[in-house]
Design an enzyme around this catalytic site. Structure first.
Site, PDB file in Angstrom:
ATOM      1  N   ASP A 179       0.882  -1.170   0.000  1.00  0.00           N
ATOM      2  CA  ASP A 179       0.000   0.000   0.000  1.00  0.00           C
ATOM      3  C   ASP A 179       0.915   1.214   0.000  1.00  0.00           C
ATOM      4  OD1 ASP A 179      -1.649   2.139   0.522  1.00  0.00           O
ATOM      5  OD2 ASP A 179      -2.442   1.373   2.423  1.00  0.00           O
ATOM      6  N   LYS A 182       2.774  11.217  -3.624  1.00  0.00           N
ATOM      7  CA  LYS A 182       1.739  10.509  -4.391  1.00  0.00           C
ATOM      8  C   LYS A 182       0.786  11.476  -5.098  1.00  0.00           C
ATOM      9  CE  LYS A 182      -1.807   6.927  -3.578  1.00  0.00           C
ATOM     10  NZ  LYS A 182      -2.313   6.014  -2.521  1.00  0.00           N
ATOM     11  N   GLU A 224      -7.178   0.422  -4.703  1.00  0.00           N
ATOM     12  CA  GLU A 224      -7.226   0.327  -3.240  1.00  0.00           C
ATOM     13  C   GLU A 224      -8.554  -0.242  -2.727  1.00  0.00           C
ATOM     14  OE1 GLU A 224      -6.053   4.278  -2.115  1.00  0.00           O
ATOM     15  OE2 GLU A 224      -4.029   3.966  -2.868  1.00  0.00           O
ATOM     16  N   ASP A 254     -12.909   5.485   2.465  1.00  0.00           N
ATOM     17  CA  ASP A 254     -11.484   5.547   2.805  1.00  0.00           C
ATOM     18  C   ASP A 254     -11.087   6.965   3.221  1.00  0.00           C
ATOM     19  OD1 ASP A 254      -8.714   5.601   2.900  1.00  0.00           O
ATOM     20  OD2 ASP A 254      -8.422   4.500   1.030  1.00  0.00           O
TER      21      ASP A 254
HETATM   22  P1  ADP Z   1      -3.094   7.325   3.851  1.00  0.00           P
HETATM   23  O1  ADP Z   1      -4.007   6.303   3.270  1.00  0.00           O
HETATM   24  O2  ADP Z   1      -3.465   8.729   3.491  1.00  0.00           O
HETATM   25  O3  ADP Z   1      -1.658   7.044   3.604  1.00  0.00           O
HETATM   26  P2  ADP Z   1      -3.652   6.296   6.571  1.00  0.00           P
HETATM   27  O4  ADP Z   1      -4.759   5.384   6.182  1.00  0.00           O
HETATM   28  O5  ADP Z   1      -2.437   5.679   7.116  1.00  0.00           O
HETATM   29  O6  ADP Z   1      -3.263   7.329   5.434  1.00  0.00           O
HETATM   30  O7  ADP Z   1      -4.267   7.324   7.647  1.00  0.00           O
HETATM   31  C1  ADP Z   1      -3.489   8.260   8.287  1.00  0.00           C
HETATM   32  C2  ADP Z   1      -4.375   9.113   9.162  1.00  0.00           C
HETATM   33  O8  ADP Z   1      -5.001   8.307  10.153  1.00  0.00           O
HETATM   34  C3  ADP Z   1      -3.592  10.199   9.906  1.00  0.00           C
HETATM   35  O9  ADP Z   1      -4.255  11.427   9.804  1.00  0.00           O
HETATM   36  C4  ADP Z   1      -3.607   9.691  11.338  1.00  0.00           C
HETATM   37  O10 ADP Z   1      -3.534  10.742  12.290  1.00  0.00           O
HETATM   38  C5  ADP Z   1      -4.946   8.983  11.380  1.00  0.00           C
HETATM   39  N1  ADP Z   1      -5.039   8.051  12.508  1.00  0.00           N
HETATM   40  C6  ADP Z   1      -4.174   7.059  12.817  1.00  0.00           C
HETATM   41  N2  ADP Z   1      -4.538   6.432  13.941  1.00  0.00           N
HETATM   42  C7  ADP Z   1      -5.675   7.054  14.373  1.00  0.00           C
HETATM   43  C8  ADP Z   1      -6.532   6.878  15.495  1.00  0.00           C
HETATM   44  N3  ADP Z   1      -6.278   5.944  16.412  1.00  0.00           N
HETATM   45  N4  ADP Z   1      -7.618   7.695  15.608  1.00  0.00           N
HETATM   46  C9  ADP Z   1      -7.861   8.652  14.683  1.00  0.00           C
HETATM   47  N5  ADP Z   1      -7.085   8.870  13.617  1.00  0.00           N
HETATM   48  C10 ADP Z   1      -6.003   8.084  13.448  1.00  0.00           C
HETATM   49 MG    MG Z   2      -4.618   4.798   2.124  1.00  0.00          MG
END
Ligand code: ADP
Ligand code: MG
Length: 618
Positions: free
Chosen positions: A23, A87, A187, A211
């Site tokens: 991912d 990205k 995705e 998402d």
């Molecule tokens: P992306 O798909 O954009 O790469 P992610 O799916 O990894 O990102 O999501 C990242 C986001 O999730 C960040 O904004 C992070 O702060 C948030 N996040 C991670 N853990 C938690 C949580 N326990 N509660 C709320 N938000 C969270």
């Molecule tokens: Mg993602």
């Protein structure tokens, strides 16, 4: 056709190799595999238990490059050489990202607004492909460290709305990182696979995948029939995510602690500290009703309710996107069979509850939302590994198909591993004023220069009516039909003249030759990329020199002697570097010439010239 593995380190062929699922996220990236014993998908974790690698790259003073948590530390203190959200730039021109220019704290090159963007760090220029490849390299390294084996094959996920250019850019990034990208998977499709949806042949289901990541929100509606995934609609907001939750909390805290907005914007270390606290609060409030902390030796509290009130408008916005996606798919809420939660920000209970309420059913949230896409990519990788025995030549194109563009570069229209029948089209234009014919050369292979690929056919589209360079629009379309026959058609859209040719791409090519071509593309990925970047810079320089020349000639009387001299000086320098300079040197000289000519070019923008500067030249 037998499955074959390629050992990048030794250059030898080996059997039996693990295919990883990746991912490659805007905020975080990670790798998953099918566990050899449990046969279940698992994410790869470092000893500290962390699977997520922040998609952040830091370029240090001494030429050091770090990726991940360490790089993330520099986001605020060294904004110019810390790259995040690469990205977002994949397959984009400056025009595409112009509206969000202030979002990027690093330098995104803004001249030549029609061609692909580059990022400048110090005196080096990086394409988004190179930047993404640095993240992929780090993931590959970690995976090899954890698995104690070479990792050379991967499935990489992309958003459902990614276009051909963005998918191709992702493939290229993989290749540059030394990975053979067996498949690019959407995705939301991966997320569905992780939940086992689409795995049984007889099933027909309509799935909504919600998402919410760090900086982006995507809603995708999929129809799964007999194991085939079809994207019915996508919607979302490319600048809405968990980071915005953090910013709302930062503002709330600033108010609470008595800082003005300008104080937190001007004091980097204060802002950085507040941001850390905000993220901590947000994450804790996903588990607890109230957060208690200490700021400047004073205890303070933030309740879940306060946080929910803050983010309500943003969550409402995502729900509106869901409505739009349903409307586009011409579906009613009741026709959605499953709802899947993806992205770290769906860990926030209020988000989950709002989505569940809107779709009027429980949502799938048993898997970690920030891991589910990688897990699904691993499932897809496993399917490929198992089915690889004899399907390669049957229903997919084993090698990429494309045409030659300026400088002898290969422009891929149909990437390898595309499902047959496959169709693709792209527009090109002429290089010279009054050009009446265009030579179209069709190639097959994975290398960046056509001379390293296999030529399939060539023909000339003649009779293009006389027009200034850049004005004709020649649409080149590729169609690989179910029998594997490739039909290439070229059509000048303004005049309607067209010509076509038919070839059988696999004719006279043995399996061993196909394998050798694949192996070559990976062992030469780095030098190819180098050459491509250099040729692209040279081509850009030549076009710029040409148009500037014409421009000066035509508008002699409009330029002051000083302007003319300065321009000619910059042109001379660029001309010299075109033949002898490195990509970065050429790019810098292009920048300089653009700087000089921009003011009067704006003054005297000539339509023919401005259009001549646009578009790819065959
Ligand atoms: P992306 O798909 O954009 O790469 P992610 O799916 O990894 O990102 O999501 C990242 C986001 O999730 C960040 O904004 C992070 O702060 C948030 N996040 C991670 N853990 C938690 C949580 N326990 N509660 C709320 N938000 C969270
Ligand atoms: Mg993602």
């Amino acid at each position: 056709m037998a499955k074959i593995g390629i050992n990048i380190a030794t250059g030898s062929l080996q059997q039996q190799e693990m295919i990883v699922g990746i991912d490659l996220g805007t905020t975080n990236s990670l790798v998953a595999i099918i566990h050899p014993e449990s046969k279940k998908p698992v994410v790869l974790k470092e000893f500290d238990g962390n699977a997520l690698v922040p998609s952040v790259i830091h370029f240090g003073e001494a030429g050091t490059v770090t990726v991940g948590d360490e790089a993330r530390q520099y986001l605020i203190s060294e904004p110019h050489n810390t790259i995040f959200s690469a990205k977002r730039l994949m397959g984009k021109s400056y025009n595409d990202v112009r509206d969000h220019a202030s979002y990027f704290t690093y330098k995104v090159i803004d001249d030549n607004t029609e061609s692909l963007v580059k990022v400048q760090v110090g005196d080096r220029f990086y394409s988004p492909i190179e930047l993404s490849s640095l993240i992929l390299k780090e993931l590959k390294k970690r995976a090899e460290h954890i698995l104690k084996t070479q990792v050379t094959k991967a499935v990489i996920t992309v958003p459902a709305y990614f276009n051909d250019a963005q998918r191709q850019a992702t493939r290229d990034a993989g290749k540059l990182a030394g990975l053979d990208v067996l498949r690019i998977v959407n995705e939301p499709t991966a997320a569905s696979l992780a939940y086992g949806l689409g795995m049984s042949k007889e099933e027909t289901k309509t799935v909504a995948v919600y998402d919410l990541g760090g900086g982006t929100f995507d809603i995708s509606i999929l129809r799964i029939t007999n194991g085939i995934f079809e994207v019915l609609s996508t919607n979302g907001d490319t600048y809405l995510g968990g980071d915005d939750f953090d910013h709302l909390l930062i503002r709330h805290l600033a108010e609470k602690f008595g800082y003005t907005a300008s104080a937190i914007m001007s004091d980097k270390s204060l802002f950085s500290h507040l941001r850390q606290v905000a993220e901590k609060i947000k994450k804790e409030l996903s588990e607890k009703d109230e957060f208690t902390g200490i700021w400047m030796e004073k205890v303070f509290k933030v309740s879940r309710k306060t946080f929910e009130d803050l983010i309500q408008p943003l969550v409402d916005k995502t729900i509106q996107c869901c409505k739009n996606a349903l409307a586009d798919a011409q579906l009613d809420i009741s026709q959605i069979d499953e709802v899947i939660m993806v992205g770290g920000s769906t860990r926030t209970p209020f988000v989950k509850a709002s989505v569940s309420k809107f779709f009027n059913k429980p949502v799938h949230d048993a898997l970690n939302p920030d891991e589910v896409v990688a897990l699904g990519a691993a499932v897809q990788a496993d399917i490929l590994a198992g089915n690889n025995k004899d399907f390669l030549l049957l229903d997919i194109t084993p090698l990429s198909l494309g045409i030659e563009t300026m400088g002898g570069l290969m422009d891929v229209l149909i990437p390898r591993n595309s499902k047959i029948p496959a169709k693709a089209g792209r527009q090109y234009t002429t290089q010279k004023d009054g050009q009446s014919g265009m030579r179209i050369s069709v190639y097959q292979g994975e290398r960046d220069l056509v001379r390293d690929n296999r030529k399939l056919a060539g023909f000339t589209l003649s009779g293009i009516p006389a027009m200034p360079a850049g004005l004709p629009k020649v649409e080149i379309s590729f169609l690989v039909n179910a029998d594997g026959i490739l039909v290439v058609k070229a059509k000048e859209l303004r005049s309607g003249i067209e010509q076509s040719v038919e070839v059988k791409p696999q004719y006279g090519l043995t399996d061993e030759q196909v394998e050798k071509m694949l192996l070559d593309s990976i062992t030469h990925a780095k030098e190819d990329m180098h050459t491509r970047a250099l040729v692209e810079a040279q081509t850009e320089a030549k076009i710029l020199l040409d148009t500037t020349h014409q421009f000066i000639d035509k508008n002699r009387s409009f330029l002051s002697a000083g302007e003319r001299e300065q321009t000619l000086g910059a042109m001379n320098l660029l001309q010299k570097l075109v033949d002898t300079g490195s990509k970065d040197e050429i790019q810098t000289a292009i920048e300089q010439l653009n700087e000089i000519s921009r003011p009067y070019a704006e003054r005297l923008m000539d339509h023919a010239i401005s259009t001549a500067m646009k578009g790819k030249k065959v």
